[in-house]
Motif scaffolding. Sequence first.
Motif, short mmCIF file in Angstrom:
data_model
loop_
_atom_site.label_atom_id
_atom_site.label_comp_id
_atom_site.label_asym_id
_atom_site.label_seq_id
_atom_site.Cartn_x
_atom_site.Cartn_y
_atom_site.Cartn_z
N SER A 126 0.84 -1.20 0.00
CA SER A 126 0.00 0.00 0.00
C SER A 126 0.88 1.24 0.00
N LEU A 127 0.62 2.11 -0.98
CA LEU A 127 1.38 3.35 -1.12
C LEU A 127 1.27 4.19 0.14
N VAL A 128 2.41 4.62 0.68
CA VAL A 128 2.43 5.49 1.86
C VAL A 128 2.77 6.92 1.45
N LYS A 129 3.83 7.07 0.65
CA LYS A 129 4.24 8.43 0.24
C LYS A 129 5.23 8.33 -0.91
N LEU A 131 7.07 4.83 -1.70
CA LEU A 131 7.33 3.95 -0.56
C LEU A 131 6.01 3.32 -0.13
N ALA A 132 6.07 2.04 0.18
CA ALA A 132 4.85 1.29 0.52
C ALA A 132 5.04 0.50 1.80
N ARG A 133 3.91 0.27 2.48
CA ARG A 133 3.85 -0.66 3.59
C ARG A 133 3.33 -1.99 3.02
N ARG A 134 3.86 -3.08 3.52
CA ARG A 134 3.40 -4.39 3.03
C ARG A 134 2.58 -5.08 4.12
N ARG A 135 1.47 -5.69 3.70
CA ARG A 135 0.78 -6.55 4.66
C ARG A 135 0.11 -7.70 3.91
N TYR A 146 8.87 -0.24 1.76
CA TYR A 146 9.27 -0.88 0.50
C TYR A 146 9.27 0.13 -0.64
N PRO A 147 10.42 0.37 -1.27
CA PRO A 147 10.45 1.33 -2.39
C PRO A 147 9.99 0.67 -3.69
N PHE A 148 9.33 1.44 -4.54
CA PHE A 148 9.02 0.97 -5.89
C PHE A 148 8.94 2.18 -6.83
#
Lengths: 325, 325
Positions: free
Chosen positions: B235-238, B309-313, B291-293
Amino acid sequence: MDRERLLHLRNKEDVVKLPALERVAVCGGTHGNELSGVYLVRERLKKRRKSEVMEPVTVVTVMSNPRAVHRCVRYTETDLNRCFTDAMLSFSVSDQTPFEIIRAQELNSQLGPKGSDQATDLICDLHNTTANMGLCLITYSDCDWICLHICKHLQREMATIPVRYIHYDFPPAEAYSLDSVGKHGFAMEIGPQPHGLIRSNIFTAMQEAVQLMLDWVRLFNSGSEFEGGWVDVYSLVKNIDYPRDPQTHIITAAVHPDLQDRDFCLLHPGDAMFLSFSGESVRYKGKEPLYPFFINESSYYEKGVALFLARRRRVEIPSIQSSRT
Amino acid sequence: MDRERLLHLRNKEDVVKLPALERVAVCGGTHGNELSGVYLVRERLKKRRKSEVMEPVTVVTVMSNPRAVHRCVRYTETDLNRCFTDAMLSFSVSDQTPFEIIRAQELNSQLGPKGSDQATDLICDLHNTTANMGLCLITYSDCDWICLHICKHLQREMATIPVRYIHYDFPPAEAYSLDSVGKHGFAMEIGPQPHGLIRSNIFTAMQEAVQLMLDWVRLFNSGSEFEGGWVDVYSLVKNIDYPRDPQTHIITAAVHPDLQDRDFCLLHPGDAMFLSFSGESVRYKGKEPLYPFFINESSYYEKGVALFLARRRRVEIPSIQSSRT
């Protein structure tokens, strides 16, 4: 006399004397979306004045196509790096003349005139390619001892990237690229890097190569003698286009996965060259094994070029020294 | 009862019934220089008619931005894939309206209208990136069981490329991309591939993924039950921009060599993110490892984005079956 001393004497006699390189130009942004050269030139212009006197050499830093750089495109109206033939440099300008032809004539005034005694001694024009070519010096001569010695120097000093010498056999009047305006000159081509972005490792390699070249010029101008030796020269033989639909001219195949990224790996008759979008392989039908380069360069799609093929041979270069000393 | 039978029964009870996917759209060329989708759509249009009835699903193939495709640019006046918000789809058109806004409204008529019962059941919009992202499905939902099941299917079936699921948490009215016009939809993003060229391996992966998706839809519509399980959702964070000169806004650093090509490798506080052109490292100052993408995607320079940057779940997804059966 012992053998060492004899060799030494022979070398001394064979040293070729060449004029010092008093004016050197480092150019970037000739293609506005090849960003290593764009940022390298910007950094140089930020740090120093445009004309930098570092005894014993004057270095001029040039942003070749600021309009294309601003838009981050290869060119705005026509490819600047095809505008330096004698014919285009003497073209009569009108209101309809493409921007890049006008700009080529300006650059020729600043750095040339091409073929004259006033021309810049050495032009290094910075480029990037999407092909996996490492660092290449692209020239119009296989006996320009200055360019060949600089290549040899880079080959010895650069640890992280292979360095090669490419020769396009065109007469000076038809030589079309910016570097042909100098008494000596080459395009310094580094890849792989997609156009429109900058990869730190490629930028650093270019920065290192430009620094090594300028160090070499300073040593040369200061009277250092550079020993002769051998350099592999890749001479352009021909180019090969993508398979295309005969009606629409749209490509029907991509570079084969077995060839992609294998620039300078010998291509043998019968080797796979393309894989069509429907799954068929297209093979190399030539009779002679040749070295491919500029494999799948994105800006050559419009020029009808999927790859170039070259013959390789070893060229012996003499020891050289500046005639100023 | 034995354990297996019990589990089987529980699964049966938990099966979520969802409407069949009667109309599916495969779109390419939404960005005209992302060539895998352009050529995949061209191939499909050559082989079949525009609307293809393959019981039990109708597949529509669409070249989204033919004008940008023709010029091999991302867009001609404004980014088409930012034009599908409710606001832009209801924008009053005048002579001054950018081509892409008009084209978005056409596509909305053809494949939508967005948010209505008439909208296409599933839109798969094909994209490429210069980032080393493998294959990603980018969606606006972390609980769209159709998209998540297709992702799980691709993860299981595709051997040559990692498959990931990315979630942008935007409300439907603000969802800006073409895939948001469908009842279900995703961008299928594959890289690394420079824009303006086609790499055979990336084309083949996209072809395989589209085929697997359509196979899955056919099975789903035919009444097959798909077992639940777990999918990792990013999920995109910033987003983070390149360091820039405060006056000129020109970038002063490239993505750090330690981060380049490491999409989806956890970035920890203090890790190097950029290397400035004068040699200084810039580090990640966030407090949370993320997590960068989309690292160093060339078309995001103009958008002020060096990486996301994303959070993974892990998301649990239920077993599903078409309600038509």
